[in-house]
Scaffold this motif. Sequence first.
Motif, PDB file in Angstrom:
ATOM      1  N   GLY A  19     -15.483  30.495  79.003  1.00 18.18           N
ATOM      2  CA  GLY A  19     -16.103  30.332  77.694  1.00 18.18           C
ATOM      3  C   GLY A  19     -15.906  31.498  76.736  1.00 18.18           C
ATOM      4  O   GLY A  19     -15.502  31.297  75.590  1.00 18.18           O
ATOM      5  N   THR A  20     -16.177  32.689  77.206  1.00 17.59           N
ATOM      6  CA  THR A  20     -16.048  33.864  76.332  1.00 17.59           C
ATOM      7  C   THR A  20     -14.641  33.957  75.770  1.00 17.59           C
ATOM      8  O   THR A  20     -14.435  34.212  74.575  1.00 17.59           O
ATOM      9  CB  THR A  20     -16.295  35.167  77.140  1.00 17.59           C
ATOM     10  N   ILE A  21     -13.669  33.762  76.661  1.00 18.98           N
ATOM     11  CA  ILE A  21     -12.276  33.886  76.229  1.00 18.98           C
ATOM     12  C   ILE A  21     -11.919  32.743  75.277  1.00 18.98           C
ATOM     13  O   ILE A  21     -11.253  32.956  74.257  1.00 18.98           O
ATOM     14  CB  ILE A  21     -11.338  33.906  77.452  1.00 18.98           C
ATOM     15  N   ARG A  22     -12.403  31.544  75.593  1.00 19.27           N
ATOM     16  CA  ARG A  22     -12.109  30.405  74.711  1.00 19.27           C
ATOM     17  C   ARG A  22     -12.653  30.655  73.307  1.00 19.27           C
ATOM     18  O   ARG A  22     -11.985  30.391  72.316  1.00 19.27           O
ATOM     19  CB  ARG A  22     -12.729  29.126  75.287  1.00 19.27           C
ATOM     20  N   ALA A  23     -13.867  31.213  73.238  1.00 20.16           N
ATOM     21  CA  ALA A  23     -14.455  31.490  71.932  1.00 20.16           C
ATOM     22  C   ALA A  23     -13.595  32.481  71.158  1.00 20.16           C
ATOM     23  O   ALA A  23     -13.325  32.295  69.966  1.00 20.16           O
ATOM     24  CB  ALA A  23     -15.871  32.039  72.102  1.00 20.16           C
ATOM     25  N   ALA A  24     -13.146  33.531  71.854  1.00 23.73           N
ATOM     26  CA  ALA A  24     -12.293  34.517  71.192  1.00 23.73           C
ATOM     27  C   ALA A  24     -10.999  33.874  70.723  1.00 23.73           C
ATOM     28  O   ALA A  24     -10.480  34.186  69.652  1.00 23.73           O
ATOM     29  CB  ALA A  24     -12.004  35.669  72.145  1.00 23.73           C
ATOM     30  N   ALA A  25     -10.483  32.949  71.542  1.00 24.67           N
ATOM     31  CA  ALA A  25      -9.223  32.302  71.197  1.00 24.67           C
ATOM     32  C   ALA A  25      -9.384  31.430  69.943  1.00 24.67           C
ATOM     33  O   ALA A  25      -8.509  31.413  69.071  1.00 24.67           O
ATOM     34  CB  ALA A  25      -8.727  31.470  72.376  1.00 24.67           C
ATOM     35  N   VAL A  26     -10.499  30.715  69.837  1.00 24.04           N
ATOM     36  CA  VAL A  26     -10.723  29.878  68.654  1.00 24.04           C
ATOM     37  C   VAL A  26     -10.716  30.740  67.400  1.00 24.04           C
ATOM     38  O   VAL A  26     -10.078  30.421  66.397  1.00 24.04           O
ATOM     39  CB  VAL A  26     -12.075  29.124  68.782  1.00 24.04           C
ATOM     40  N   THR A  27     -11.430  31.850  67.462  1.00 28.08           N
ATOM     41  CA  THR A  27     -11.479  32.745  66.304  1.00 28.08           C
ATOM     42  C   THR A  27     -10.084  33.257  65.968  1.00 28.08           C
ATOM     43  O   THR A  27      -9.681  33.319  64.808  1.00 28.08           O
ATOM     44  CB  THR A  27     -12.411  33.937  66.616  1.00 28.08           C
ATOM     45  N   SER A  28      -9.361  33.616  67.029  1.00 25.35           N
ATOM     46  CA  SER A  28      -8.007  34.134  66.826  1.00 25.35           C
ATOM     47  C   SER A  28      -7.138  33.097  66.109  1.00 25.35           C
ATOM     48  O   SER A  28      -6.424  33.398  65.145  1.00 25.35           O
ATOM     49  CB  SER A  28      -7.422  34.504  68.184  1.00 25.35           C
TER      50      SER A  28
ATOM     51  N   ILE B 229     -16.110  35.917  56.981  1.00 30.99           N
ATOM     52  CA  ILE B 229     -16.568  35.684  58.353  1.00 30.99           C
ATOM     53  C   ILE B 229     -15.569  36.214  59.374  1.00 30.99           C
ATOM     54  O   ILE B 229     -15.919  36.850  60.358  1.00 30.99           O
ATOM     55  CB  ILE B 229     -16.819  34.179  58.587  1.00 30.99           C
ATOM     56  N   LEU B 230     -14.295  35.938  59.089  1.00 35.50           N
ATOM     57  CA  LEU B 230     -13.289  36.244  60.104  1.00 35.50           C
ATOM     58  C   LEU B 230     -12.816  37.694  60.070  1.00 35.50           C
ATOM     59  O   LEU B 230     -12.497  38.268  61.108  1.00 35.50           O
ATOM     60  CB  LEU B 230     -12.081  35.320  59.933  1.00 35.50           C
ATOM     61  N   LEU B 231     -12.730  38.261  58.888  1.00 38.98           N
ATOM     62  CA  LEU B 231     -12.046  39.555  58.799  1.00 38.98           C
ATOM     63  C   LEU B 231     -12.978  40.727  58.568  1.00 38.98           C
ATOM     64  O   LEU B 231     -12.707  41.823  59.028  1.00 38.98           O
ATOM     65  CB  LEU B 231     -11.003  39.512  57.671  1.00 38.98           C
ATOM     66  N   ASP B 232     -14.076  40.486  57.821  1.00 38.81           N
ATOM     67  CA  ASP B 232     -14.929  41.628  57.522  1.00 38.81           C
ATOM     68  C   ASP B 232     -15.667  42.066  58.766  1.00 38.81           C
ATOM     69  O   ASP B 232     -16.227  41.256  59.486  1.00 38.81           O
ATOM     70  CB  ASP B 232     -15.953  41.258  56.444  1.00 38.81           C
ATOM     71  N   ASP B 233     -15.679  43.345  58.950  1.00 37.96           N
ATOM     72  CA  ASP B 233     -16.488  43.854  60.035  1.00 37.96           C
ATOM     73  C   ASP B 233     -17.931  43.900  59.565  1.00 37.96           C
ATOM     74  O   ASP B 233     -18.205  43.858  58.368  1.00 37.96           O
ATOM     75  CB  ASP B 233     -16.019  45.256  60.423  1.00 37.96           C
TER      76      ASP B 233
END
Lengths: 156, 887
Positions: B481-490, B542-546
């Motif tokens: 799950g954790t990796i999948r979530a990161a992949a979606v964002t990527s 959402i995606l780029l700003d820290d």
Amino acid sequence: MSNFLYSVKYFFILDNKGNRIIAKYYSNDFENVNKQKAFEKRIFEKTAKAYSNVIIYVVGDRDQNELALLHVINSFTETLHSLSENGINKKTILDNINLTLLTLDEIIDEGIVLESDPTVIADRVGIRVEGEQDDLDQSISQVITSANNFLKYLNK
Amino acid sequence: MGRFEKKDDDEYEYPFEHLDKGQVVQEKRVFNDTQIHPRKCSFVISEFLYLLARGDTFTKTEATDVFFAATKLFQSKDIPLRRMTYLLLKEFSTISQDAIIVTSSLIKDMSHKIELYRANSIRILCKIIDASSLPQLERHFKQSIVEKDPHVSSAALVSSIHLLRVAPDTVKRWANEVQEAISNKSNMVQYHALALLHRIKQHDRLAVTKLVSSLIRGSLRSPYAQCYLIRCAVEVIEETNTEDRTFYDYIESCLRNRNEMVAYEAARSICSLKNASLKELTSAVGILQLFLSSSKPTLRFAAVRTLNKLAQTNPLAVVPCNLDMENLISDSNRSIATLAITTLLKIGNESNVERLIKQISNFLGDINDEFKIVVVESITMLSVKFPKKFKHLIIFLNKILRDEGSLQLKQTTLDAILNVVNHIPESKEIALNELCDFIEDCEYPDLSVQILHLLGQEGPLTSSPSKYIRYIYNRISLDSGTIRAAAVTSIAKFGLLYEPMRQKVVILIQRCLLDEDDEVRDRATLYLRLFKEDNIKLLGRILLDDVHVPMLNLQRSLETYLESPAAEPFDISKVSTVIEAHSPVLGDKGSSKPSSTANTPKAMSLAGSDKPAAATGQSAQEAYAAQLAAISNFATYGKLLKSSELVELTETETEYVVSCVKHVFQEHLVFQFNVTNTLNDQLLENVYVKMVPSNSKLVKYEFHLLIESLPYGEPHSCYVSVRIPPGAYPTLSFTNMLKFKVREVDPSTGEPDEGGFDEQYNIEDLEVVPKDYMLRAVCPNFQEEWKRLPEDIQSIQTFGLVSIKNIDDAIKEIIKTLSMAPCEKSEVAQPKANKHILYLSGRFVNGTAVLTRARMKIDGSGQSVDVELTVKSEDEIINEFVSSAFA
């Protein structure tokens, strides 16, 4: 001036499980005995293990002359060498704990090297040297290996 | 390790194995027998000594009992027993009370006919005597020092060295006797006499120079004394900048000494000299080179360690050892091998670095993770030095990443790869390709997530973004799950940053809507909706700003919030934006020591005391705030706005060590002085710092808090508070004086004397500068903010940073002077760049956001860096104020 005089910070002998047999700390770097032992454990974990059941460590400052520390360890082991035919091990150290501690006391005084000649030390401690020590050379080379094992920590 | 015995000894019952302290304490009654049995008594003493050496502790009462019971043994004439008694008394003298009572017995032994008595009694005496009673024993000490017998003379000299700490004035009167002892035939006596004499004269530079120059002409035979003299000669050279070559010539002559310890001391001393010429180094390196091929591991180790250090400052001097070093790569002692490798990497050049990397790859299988980490870190340095070789570096690092290894090793390696990518833009694509392969079967989810993040950030900007998508999407079908979530964002980032792929990305994200993991589904739903609404701006945020605050601070604030949930919702604007001093943002990662290596004991013992941040894991600022809040005098001061870094006001080796932290409140400045008393024979009372301001109109003295009692070795803080006018930010300096009352302490008992006297001690000046009012604060979208802030009130000034010769140093200097946080990775300059733009952001203590831009360029002469500094904020006065840091 970097400190040559106070050559030795700590001296300890651990058994082959990393437990302290004896130790002497010449500077107050640790709050209590438990912290000292934790330090010993850490160093032990980094030491390459060999066949012996004791490991002798001499720890000095990072600026210390490594060969001066080697001399300390040589003086110690050569002095005690005459105690037993089997050389230095946990049993001879504990059987002769009085001579072991006296030897250490004659070699290091509060971190300062007091004497380095094994014959002189043995005499002051009251160890009777019987006959010649043929295998002295061999023991030196063994000791060098051992000295080397702690020296690397000084580099950290 | 000595191979002394090979027998299996697990079942063997060793003597003393179950020795119990209580039982031994009982046994001491044999000391009281009317007829003393030397063997029995010796054995009990052995037991006591063993308990101490094993680490058992004795209370003061127990120790005193043992000590006094043992004094009975002075009646026995048995020599071995006496020797043991001495050792027991010596060891217990420092924990026992009233040990001074045995003085008379010891004085008697000092003139005993047996040398062993004389030597050992003096060694105990030096531990129990105090400064006031020493003068009565002067005659005995002087006599023992000049004794012919080396045992007695050495014992007296070494004891005198110890006594220098207790009664320096008395010991200094023995200089003539000590001088005489230098010509004693014994090697050790020569050494001890030299050391004592040097220490007596230590504070008189001329006398030391005279002593050293007379002795280097003489003929000291003792190897220890020669080593000591070499260090003295180095001291004279470094401290007096003498033109006199005799000191150097002496050290050089020692290179040819037959004793290895002396030759090595000479060589390492020359290597450590600040101004050694290449020619001078050559002869020293020559000796070390011989040692490199010695059969003794310690010699090889010592030599390679010294050369490794030299290679940091003077790689050229080490080049002649290249071949010998290469032979050491396969040394059976791994410490030697690792030092050899890192040295080689330091002295390597463009032409041989490739071969070197290959050679190292060959033996990687033989070394453990800890050493691999050291190698990886040296390799990272290479990327800065030889940017053209990035391909080999990346391939090498990737090999380590793929091989078996701990998470720590792999994290270090991944960091190293990221470092290379940041430094060398050309390396990006090859690194990304390698990492794509790596995540195909990466065993550590943490690493996969980091890599997916990197792919999302950098992948869309490469020449062919589409090839990465497959690797990322594979994770969605195969991983947790954790990796999948990161992949979606990527994947979503590809859609955002690379428009031609947007449609395909939307289709891929759609497939994740039915994922079993909540987080994955939520992310997919959100991204999909925004893509469909074509709300690219929000998507970008959402995606780029820290997040606007440092992650660590956010985490800590959230944890605190969860511990005691309040009625109102969590407010992110209340999270501190102050970045920890150790933040990697500063960009000096390469130079900092890896945390994997063992802490030195000193560092560990310090951690608890005066560095609250390190010990508790909270930020320094929060720790100080808590500390000050606990003091009622500051209760009405309001919120702590800023605490400065620790400023040292003394050298670290002085009698009293003082450092200061400046705390800024709304209408007050509080100076916290951390004071450590390093003299074990003194107790300080009523310690405070008297501060005199350079301009008394700017601040008004309020009060000070003193340290009532400052024993040896324990740091404590005293405070001075001054009032500042509201809204004013004064810059000024203070001259300071440490004031206190001294009471003498007997170091053996710890009991202070009655009375005492007032004393003062000069400490360095303290400045309050603009950066004391500035907080580091990250600004996630610097350029936008920069455009928004008004131009008409900005402050521009140009100046030269004299004696700073490269961009990296200039960046560090500017960040240090302004104490602001670097933005947009601008703290990293292109390698060998001769100009650069640095963006910094901060928050003034009154809450005003401040941005600065520093354009810098190396001056034509190469001797300084020219800087144009622009400061922007909503407040003109603050702009001028910040600029004034460089005035």
